[in-house]
Design a protein around this motif. Sequence first.
Motif, PDB file in Angstrom:
ATOM      1  N   VAL A  82       4.246   8.320   3.173  1.00  0.00           N
ATOM      2  CA  VAL A  82       3.216   9.357   3.232  1.00  0.00           C
ATOM      3  C   VAL A  82       1.865   8.727   3.572  1.00  0.00           C
ATOM      4  N   ALA A  83       1.538   7.628   2.910  1.00  0.00           N
ATOM      5  CA  ALA A  83       0.265   6.952   3.178  1.00  0.00           C
ATOM      6  C   ALA A  83       0.226   6.453   4.621  1.00  0.00           C
ATOM      7  N   GLY A  84       1.331   5.919   5.099  1.00  0.00           N
ATOM      8  CA  GLY A  84       1.392   5.428   6.477  1.00  0.00           C
ATOM      9  C   GLY A  84       1.229   6.542   7.490  1.00  0.00           C
ATOM     10  N   LEU A  85       1.897   7.666   7.245  1.00  0.00           N
ATOM     11  CA  LEU A  85       1.770   8.807   8.159  1.00  0.00           C
ATOM     12  C   LEU A  85       0.352   9.371   8.147  1.00  0.00           C
ATOM     13  N   ALA A  86      -0.249   9.413   6.965  1.00  0.00           N
ATOM     14  CA  ALA A  86      -1.626   9.903   6.877  1.00  0.00           C
ATOM     15  C   ALA A  86      -2.558   8.977   7.646  1.00  0.00           C
TER      16      ALA A  86
ATOM     17  N   PHE B  20      -8.585  10.403   1.185  1.00  0.00           N
ATOM     18  CA  PHE B  20      -8.089  10.689  -0.158  1.00  0.00           C
ATOM     19  C   PHE B  20      -6.566  10.564  -0.217  1.00  0.00           C
ATOM     20  N   VAL B  21      -5.872  11.159   0.752  1.00  0.00           N
ATOM     21  CA  VAL B  21      -4.407  11.096   0.786  1.00  0.00           C
ATOM     22  C   VAL B  21      -3.940   9.648   0.936  1.00  0.00           C
ATOM     23  N   ILE B  22      -4.590   8.898   1.812  1.00  0.00           N
ATOM     24  CA  ILE B  22      -4.191   7.498   2.004  1.00  0.00           C
ATOM     25  C   ILE B  22      -4.362   6.711   0.709  1.00  0.00           C
ATOM     26  N   MET B  23      -5.507   6.862   0.049  1.00  0.00           N
ATOM     27  CA  MET B  23      -5.760   6.100  -1.181  1.00  0.00           C
ATOM     28  C   MET B  23      -4.834   6.524  -2.316  1.00  0.00           C
ATOM     29  N   VAL B  24      -4.659   7.828  -2.500  1.00  0.00           N
ATOM     30  CA  VAL B  24      -3.824   8.309  -3.607  1.00  0.00           C
ATOM     31  C   VAL B  24      -2.362   7.947  -3.381  1.00  0.00           C
ATOM     32  N   ALA B  25      -1.855   8.178  -2.164  1.00  0.00           N
ATOM     33  CA  ALA B  25      -0.450   7.860  -1.893  1.00  0.00           C
ATOM     34  C   ALA B  25      -0.202   6.358  -1.965  1.00  0.00           C
ATOM     35  N   GLY B  26      -1.136   5.560  -1.450  1.00  0.00           N
ATOM     36  CA  GLY B  26      -0.978   4.107  -1.527  1.00  0.00           C
ATOM     37  C   GLY B  26      -0.999   3.603  -2.967  1.00  0.00           C
ATOM     38  N   GLY B  27      -1.926   4.123  -3.762  1.00  0.00           N
ATOM     39  CA  GLY B  27      -1.993   3.728  -5.172  1.00  0.00           C
ATOM     40  C   GLY B  27      -0.779   4.196  -5.955  1.00  0.00           C
TER      41      GLY B  27
ATOM     42  N   PRO C 279      12.856   4.117  -4.585  1.00  0.00           N
ATOM     43  CA  PRO C 279      12.825   5.175  -3.567  1.00  0.00           C
ATOM     44  C   PRO C 279      11.504   5.952  -3.578  1.00  0.00           C
ATOM     45  N   ALA C 280      10.951   6.182  -4.756  1.00  0.00           N
ATOM     46  CA  ALA C 280       9.680   6.906  -4.839  1.00  0.00           C
ATOM     47  C   ALA C 280       8.551   6.107  -4.203  1.00  0.00           C
ATOM     48  N   SER C 281       8.519   4.796  -4.444  1.00  0.00           N
ATOM     49  CA  SER C 281       7.444   3.984  -3.863  1.00  0.00           C
ATOM     50  C   SER C 281       7.577   3.916  -2.345  1.00  0.00           C
ATOM     51  N   LYS C 282       8.801   3.861  -1.846  1.00  0.00           N
ATOM     52  CA  LYS C 282       9.002   3.847  -0.395  1.00  0.00           C
ATOM     53  C   LYS C 282       8.544   5.164   0.228  1.00  0.00           C
ATOM     54  N   GLY C 283       8.840   6.276  -0.431  1.00  0.00           N
ATOM     55  CA  GLY C 283       8.420   7.587   0.074  1.00  0.00           C
ATOM     56  C   GLY C 283       6.904   7.734   0.083  1.00  0.00           C
ATOM     57  N   LEU C 284       6.258   7.275  -0.993  1.00  0.00           N
ATOM     58  CA  LEU C 284       4.797   7.369  -1.056  1.00  0.00           C
ATOM     59  C   LEU C 284       4.141   6.446  -0.033  1.00  0.00           C
TER      60      LEU C 284
ATOM     61  N   ALA D 196       2.154   4.661  -4.715  1.00  0.00           N
ATOM     62  CA  ALA D 196       3.300   3.851  -4.288  1.00  0.00           C
ATOM     63  C   ALA D 196       3.351   2.553  -5.078  1.00  0.00           C
ATOM     64  N   ASP D 197       2.194   1.924  -5.281  1.00  0.00           N
ATOM     65  CA  ASP D 197       2.165   0.703  -6.095  1.00  0.00           C
ATOM     66  C   ASP D 197       2.542   0.998  -7.542  1.00  0.00           C
ATOM     67  N   ALA D 198       2.082   2.124  -8.059  1.00  0.00           N
ATOM     68  CA  ALA D 198       2.405   2.482  -9.433  1.00  0.00           C
ATOM     69  C   ALA D 198       3.882   2.830  -9.600  1.00  0.00           C
ATOM     70  N   ALA D 199       4.518   3.313  -8.528  1.00  0.00           N
ATOM     71  CA  ALA D 199       5.925   3.699  -8.604  1.00  0.00           C
ATOM     72  C   ALA D 199       6.866   2.503  -8.562  1.00  0.00           C
TER      73      ALA D 199
END
Length: 159
Positions: A108-112, A138-145, A100-105, A147-150
């Motif tokens: 966020v990256a998609g919306l950004a 920054f938001v796209i890269m951090v949220a995308g990364g 669920p955390a990776s889907k949420g992140l 999400a992969d880490a989650a």
Amino acid sequence: MAKASDADVRISNAERDEAVETLGVHLSTGRLELAEFEERSGRAAAARTRGELEALFTDLPAPHPDLSSATPPAPLIQKAGQLVTDPAGKRKSKELVETPASKGLEAVAGLAFVFGIPGAILLTIFAGAWWVFIPVAFVIMVAGGAADAAKKKATPGAS
């Protein structure tokens, strides 16, 4: 020769091309006449299933095209409303599973990306605020990364 169920498996362009090349070998060795080669090559180019290609080589000795990559798909089962391709639960240990955390992140990256990039473009055009691209990227890269880490590694037996 393959089992009867394998005969209905669809083939790729590479397998059709290999069959035509193999027919060329048989033409060059004198096993096929030119007219028969042309007829079989046309059928090979039009073939859609493994059985259609194999039928072209039933009366010819080796070599035959390698059709081992045209195998039947894994059986599908339905579990909790979703199709699952691994009924035995044998996942690869390196496979990552969404949480669920990776889907949420990812959301966020998609919306950004969807709203942030066009917004930054408009702010740059109308207000000269080109620097807005920096926090959006920054938001796209951090949220995308993140999400992969989650995502977590699949556990054997879990689907």
